[in-house]
Design a protein around this motif. Structure first.
Motif, PDB file in Angstrom:
ATOM      1  N   ALA A   1       0.842  -1.202   0.000  1.00 27.09           N
ATOM      2  CA  ALA A   1       0.000   0.000   0.000  1.00 27.09           C
ATOM      3  C   ALA A   1       0.875   1.249   0.000  1.00 27.09           C
ATOM      4  CB  ALA A   1      -0.903  -0.005   1.224  1.00 27.09           C
ATOM      5  N   ASN A   2       0.382   2.268  -0.661  1.00 31.36           N
ATOM      6  CA  ASN A   2       1.122   3.527  -0.733  1.00 31.36           C
ATOM      7  C   ASN A   2       1.060   4.299   0.577  1.00 31.36           C
ATOM      8  OD1 ASN A   2       1.864   3.065  -3.381  1.00 31.36           O
ATOM      9  ND2 ASN A   2       0.022   4.046  -4.193  1.00 31.36           N
ATOM     10  N   THR A   3      -0.075   4.296   1.221  1.00 31.60           N
ATOM     11  CA  THR A   3      -0.232   5.038   2.477  1.00 31.60           C
ATOM     12  C   THR A   3      -0.921   4.164   3.512  1.00 31.60           C
ATOM     13  OG1 THR A   3      -2.409   5.883   1.871  1.00 31.60           O
ATOM     14  CG2 THR A   3      -0.501   7.223   1.223  1.00 31.60           C
ATOM     15  N   LYS A   4      -0.803   4.604   4.757  1.00 31.60           N
ATOM     16  CA  LYS A   4      -1.473   3.902   5.843  1.00 31.60           C
ATOM     17  C   LYS A   4      -2.985   3.936   5.674  1.00 31.60           C
ATOM     18  CE  LYS A   4       1.081   5.111   9.610  1.00 31.60           C
ATOM     19  NZ  LYS A   4       1.301   5.573  10.974  1.00 31.60           N
ATOM     20  N   GLU A   5      -3.488   5.078   5.274  1.00 28.86           N
ATOM     21  CA  GLU A   5      -4.930   5.248   5.119  1.00 28.86           C
ATOM     22  C   GLU A   5      -5.484   4.315   4.041  1.00 28.86           C
ATOM     23  OE1 GLU A   5      -2.779   7.900   5.096  1.00 28.86           O
ATOM     24  OE2 GLU A   5      -3.167   8.448   7.179  1.00 28.86           O
ATOM     25  N   GLU A   6      -4.724   4.142   2.971  1.00 24.55           N
ATOM     26  CA  GLU A   6      -5.151   3.244   1.897  1.00 24.55           C
ATOM     27  C   GLU A   6      -5.260   1.813   2.409  1.00 24.55           C
ATOM     28  OE1 GLU A   6      -3.325   1.321  -2.177  1.00 24.55           O
ATOM     29  OE2 GLU A   6      -2.613   3.297  -1.569  1.00 24.55           O
ATOM     30  N   PHE A   7      -4.300   1.397   3.209  1.00 25.37           N
ATOM     31  CA  PHE A   7      -4.319   0.041   3.737  1.00 25.37           C
ATOM     32  C   PHE A   7      -5.461  -0.141   4.738  1.00 25.37           C
ATOM     33  CE2 PHE A   7      -3.106  -2.823   7.217  1.00 25.37           C
ATOM     34  CZ  PHE A   7      -3.215  -4.004   6.529  1.00 25.37           C
ATOM     35  N   ILE A   8      -5.664   0.838   5.609  1.00 28.47           N
ATOM     36  CA  ILE A   8      -6.695   0.712   6.642  1.00 28.47           C
ATOM     37  C   ILE A   8      -8.077   0.579   6.015  1.00 28.47           C
ATOM     38  CG2 ILE A   8      -7.834   1.964   8.529  1.00 28.47           C
ATOM     39  CD1 ILE A   8      -5.048   2.923   9.356  1.00 28.47           C
ATOM     40  N   LYS A   9      -8.292   1.204   4.877  1.00 27.15           N
ATOM     41  CA  LYS A   9      -9.590   1.137   4.199  1.00 27.15           C
ATOM     42  C   LYS A   9      -9.750  -0.120   3.344  1.00 27.15           C
ATOM     43  CE  LYS A   9     -10.116   6.115   4.060  1.00 27.15           C
ATOM     44  NZ  LYS A   9     -10.177   7.309   3.226  1.00 27.15           N
ATOM     45  N   SER A  10      -8.713  -0.933   3.250  1.00 29.32           N
ATOM     46  CA  SER A  10      -8.771  -2.105   2.378  1.00 29.32           C
ATOM     47  C   SER A  10      -9.574  -3.243   3.005  1.00 29.32           C
ATOM     48  CB  SER A  10      -7.353  -2.591   2.064  1.00 29.32           C
ATOM     49  OG  SER A  10      -6.772  -3.152   3.221  1.00 29.32           O
ATOM     50  N   LYS A  11     -10.008  -4.169   2.139  1.00 30.47           N
ATOM     51  CA  LYS A  11     -10.757  -5.336   2.598  1.00 30.47           C
ATOM     52  C   LYS A  11      -9.883  -6.249   3.450  1.00 30.47           C
ATOM     53  CE  LYS A  11     -13.741  -5.638  -1.431  1.00 30.47           C
ATOM     54  NZ  LYS A  11     -14.102  -6.480  -2.576  1.00 30.47           N
ATOM     55  N   GLU A  12      -8.609  -6.330   3.116  1.00 27.27           N
ATOM     56  CA  GLU A  12      -7.714  -7.213   3.856  1.00 27.27           C
ATOM     57  C   GLU A  12      -7.590  -6.785   5.310  1.00 27.27           C
ATOM     58  OE1 GLU A  12      -6.903  -5.923   0.909  1.00 27.27           O
ATOM     59  OE2 GLU A  12      -6.560  -7.615  -0.420  1.00 27.27           O
ATOM     60  N   ALA A  13      -7.471  -5.478   5.535  1.00 27.63           N
ATOM     61  CA  ALA A  13      -7.352  -4.982   6.910  1.00 27.63           C
ATOM     62  C   ALA A  13      -8.630  -5.244   7.687  1.00 27.63           C
ATOM     63  CB  ALA A  13      -7.035  -3.492   6.902  1.00 27.63           C
ATOM     64  N   ALA A  14      -9.772  -5.014   7.048  1.00 30.69           N
ATOM     65  CA  ALA A  14     -11.048  -5.256   7.722  1.00 30.69           C
ATOM     66  C   ALA A  14     -11.220  -6.736   8.039  1.00 30.69           C
ATOM     67  CB  ALA A  14     -12.193  -4.759   6.860  1.00 30.69           C
ATOM     68  N   GLY A  15     -10.846  -7.595   7.103  1.00 30.01           N
ATOM     69  CA  GLY A  15     -10.957  -9.035   7.328  1.00 30.01           C
ATOM     70  C   GLY A  15     -10.041  -9.518   8.438  1.00 30.01           C
ATOM     71  N   ALA A  16      -8.822  -9.014   8.461  1.00 29.06           N
ATOM     72  CA  ALA A  16      -7.877  -9.414   9.503  1.00 29.06           C
ATOM     73  C   ALA A  16      -8.333  -8.920  10.870  1.00 29.06           C
ATOM     74  CB  ALA A  16      -6.484  -8.881   9.183  1.00 29.06           C
ATOM     75  N   ALA A  17      -8.842  -7.701  10.929  1.00 27.73           N
ATOM     76  CA  ALA A  17      -9.334  -7.164  12.201  1.00 27.73           C
ATOM     77  C   ALA A  17     -10.540  -7.959  12.702  1.00 27.73           C
ATOM     78  CB  ALA A  17      -9.691  -5.693  12.047  1.00 27.73           C
ATOM     79  N   ALA A  18     -11.435  -8.312  11.799  1.00 24.99           N
ATOM     80  CA  ALA A  18     -12.602  -9.104  12.187  1.00 24.99           C
ATOM     81  C   ALA A  18     -12.180 -10.495  12.658  1.00 24.99           C
ATOM     82  CB  ALA A  18     -13.574  -9.213  11.022  1.00 24.99           C
ATOM     83  N   ALA A  19     -11.230 -11.111  11.957  1.00 21.51           N
ATOM     84  CA  ALA A  19     -10.759 -12.439  12.351  1.00 21.51           C
ATOM     85  C   ALA A  19     -10.085 -12.393  13.714  1.00 21.51           C
ATOM     86  CB  ALA A  19      -9.791 -12.989  11.302  1.00 21.51           C
ATOM     87  N   TRP A  20      -9.270 -11.374  13.943  1.00 20.69           N
ATOM     88  CA  TRP A  20      -8.583 -11.251  15.220  1.00 20.69           C
ATOM     89  C   TRP A  20      -9.587 -11.014  16.346  1.00 20.69           C
ATOM     90  CZ3 TRP A  20      -7.909  -7.891  19.240  1.00 20.69           C
ATOM     91  CH2 TRP A  20      -6.855  -8.163  20.093  1.00 20.69           C
ATOM     92  N   GLY A  21     -10.538 -10.124  16.119  1.00 18.63           N
ATOM     93  CA  GLY A  21     -11.514  -9.793  17.151  1.00 18.63           C
ATOM     94  C   GLY A  21     -12.411 -10.955  17.513  1.00 18.63           C
ATOM     95  N   THR A  22     -12.920 -11.644  16.518  1.00 17.24           N
ATOM     96  CA  THR A  22     -13.791 -12.780  16.812  1.00 17.24           C
ATOM     97  C   THR A  22     -13.020 -13.923  17.463  1.00 17.24           C
ATOM     98  OG1 THR A  22     -13.534 -13.609  14.554  1.00 17.24           O
ATOM     99  CG2 THR A  22     -15.477 -12.262  15.008  1.00 17.24           C
ATOM    100  N   SER A  23     -11.769 -14.094  17.072  1.00 19.30           N
ATOM    101  CA  SER A  23     -10.940 -15.114  17.699  1.00 19.30           C
ATOM    102  C   SER A  23     -10.710 -14.780  19.170  1.00 19.30           C
ATOM    103  CB  SER A  23      -9.601 -15.222  16.965  1.00 19.30           C
ATOM    104  OG  SER A  23      -8.714 -16.030  17.691  1.00 19.30           O
ATOM    105  N   PHE A  24     -10.474 -13.516  19.462  1.00 22.08           N
ATOM    106  CA  PHE A  24     -10.216 -13.072  20.828  1.00 22.08           C
ATOM    107  C   PHE A  24     -11.444 -13.290  21.711  1.00 22.08           C
ATOM    108  CE2 PHE A  24      -9.797  -9.847  24.162  1.00 22.08           C
ATOM    109  CZ  PHE A  24      -8.508 -10.089  24.591  1.00 22.08           C
ATOM    110  N   VAL A  25     -12.589 -12.853  21.232  1.00 26.36           N
ATOM    111  CA  VAL A  25     -13.828 -13.012  22.007  1.00 26.36           C
ATOM    112  C   VAL A  25     -14.172 -14.492  22.163  1.00 26.36           C
ATOM    113  CG1 VAL A  25     -16.311 -12.557  21.995  1.00 26.36           C
ATOM    114  CG2 VAL A  25     -14.717 -10.731  21.404  1.00 26.36           C
ATOM    115  N   GLY A  26     -14.053 -15.248  21.084  1.00 28.16           N
ATOM    116  CA  GLY A  26     -14.352 -16.671  21.148  1.00 28.16           C
ATOM    117  C   GLY A  26     -13.436 -17.420  22.100  1.00 28.16           C
ATOM    118  N   ALA A  27     -12.162 -17.060  22.109  1.00 34.43           N
ATOM    119  CA  ALA A  27     -11.212 -17.712  23.012  1.00 34.43           C
ATOM    120  C   ALA A  27     -11.562 -17.416  24.466  1.00 34.43           C
ATOM    121  CB  ALA A  27      -9.787 -17.263  22.697  1.00 34.43           C
ATOM    122  N   GLY A  28     -11.965 -16.194  24.737  1.00 38.66           N
ATOM    123  CA  GLY A  28     -12.351 -15.844  26.099  1.00 38.66           C
ATOM    124  C   GLY A  28     -13.594 -16.588  26.553  1.00 38.66           C
ATOM    125  N   LEU A  29     -14.597 -16.651  25.693  1.00 40.65           N
ATOM    126  CA  LEU A  29     -15.827 -17.368  26.040  1.00 40.65           C
ATOM    127  C   LEU A  29     -15.580 -18.863  26.209  1.00 40.65           C
ATOM    128  CD1 LEU A  29     -18.374 -15.538  23.723  1.00 40.65           C
ATOM    129  CD2 LEU A  29     -18.209 -15.398  26.217  1.00 40.65           C
TER     130      LEU A  29
END
Length: 150
Positions: free
Chosen positions: A43-71
Motif C-alpha cells: 500500500a502507498n499510504t497507511k490510510e489506503e491500507f486501513i480502508k482495504s478489505k484485507e485490513a477489515a478481514g484481519a481485524a474481524a478475524a482477530w476480534g472474533t478469535s479473541f472473544v471466542g477464546a475468552g468465552l
C-alpha cells in the motif's frame, strides 16, 4: 438474567485460557495475517491500507478469535468447576467430550461428505484438540476455582 447463575471462575484462569486458545487460533490464521502484511507493504499510504478489505478481514478475524477464546476459556473452566474435575485424567476426558460434542461431527462431514483432503482436515483436528483437551489440561493445571474451599 442474573449473573449469580453463572459459575464463578478464577479470572486468571480465564486470562490464561484466553492467551492459550488465542495463540492457537493465531497460528491457524497466520496465512491470513501474512497476506494482510504483504498488502500493507504494497500500500502507498497507511490510510489506503486501513480502508482495504484485507485490513477489515484481519481485524474481524482477530476480534472474533479473541472473544471466542475468552468465552471458550470461561466455558471450559466453568465445566471443570461444575463437574468437580481435579485430575488431569478427568480433564482430558472432559476435553475429549467437548471435542466430540462440538468438533467431531463437522470433521466427519468434511471427510465423508465434502471429501476434503485428509491433511487439511487433520490439521484442523489437531488444532481443535489443542483448543479442547489442551485447554482443559492447562486450566486444570492452573486451577479454576476462585475459592477452593467451597
Amino acid at each position: 438474567m442474573s449473573l449469580q447463575y453463572l459459575p464463578s471462575v478464577k479470572p486468571s484462569a480465564i486470562a490464561l485460557g484466553l492467551a492459550f486458545n488465542h495463540g492457537i487460533e493465531l497460528a491457524i490464521m497466520s496465512p491470513l495475517f501474512g497476506q494482510t502484511y504483504q498488502r500493507a507493504k504494497a500500500a502507498n499510504t497507511k490510510e489506503e491500507f486501513i480502508k482495504s478489505k484485507e485490513a477489515a478481514g484481519a481485524a474481524a478475524a482477530w476480534g472474533t478469535s479473541f472473544v471466542g477464546a475468552g468465552l471458550q476459556s470461561y466455558g471450559v473452566a466453568a465445566l471443570i468447576n461444575a463437574t468437580g474435575t481435579l485430575s488431569y485424567k478427568g480433564a482430558a476426558y472432559l476435553g475429549g467430550l467437548i471435542f466430540a460434542a462440538t468438533a467431531a461431527p463437522g470433521f466427519l462431514a468434511q471427510v465423508f461428505t465434502e471429501k476434503r483432503p485428509i491433511d487439511t482436515v487433520g490439521a484442523s483436528v489437531v488444532a481443535k484438540l489443542f483448543e479442547t483437551v489442551g485447554l482443559s489440561l492447562v486450566l486444570t493445571w492452573w486451577g479454576t476455582r476462585s475459592n477452593p474451599f467451597n
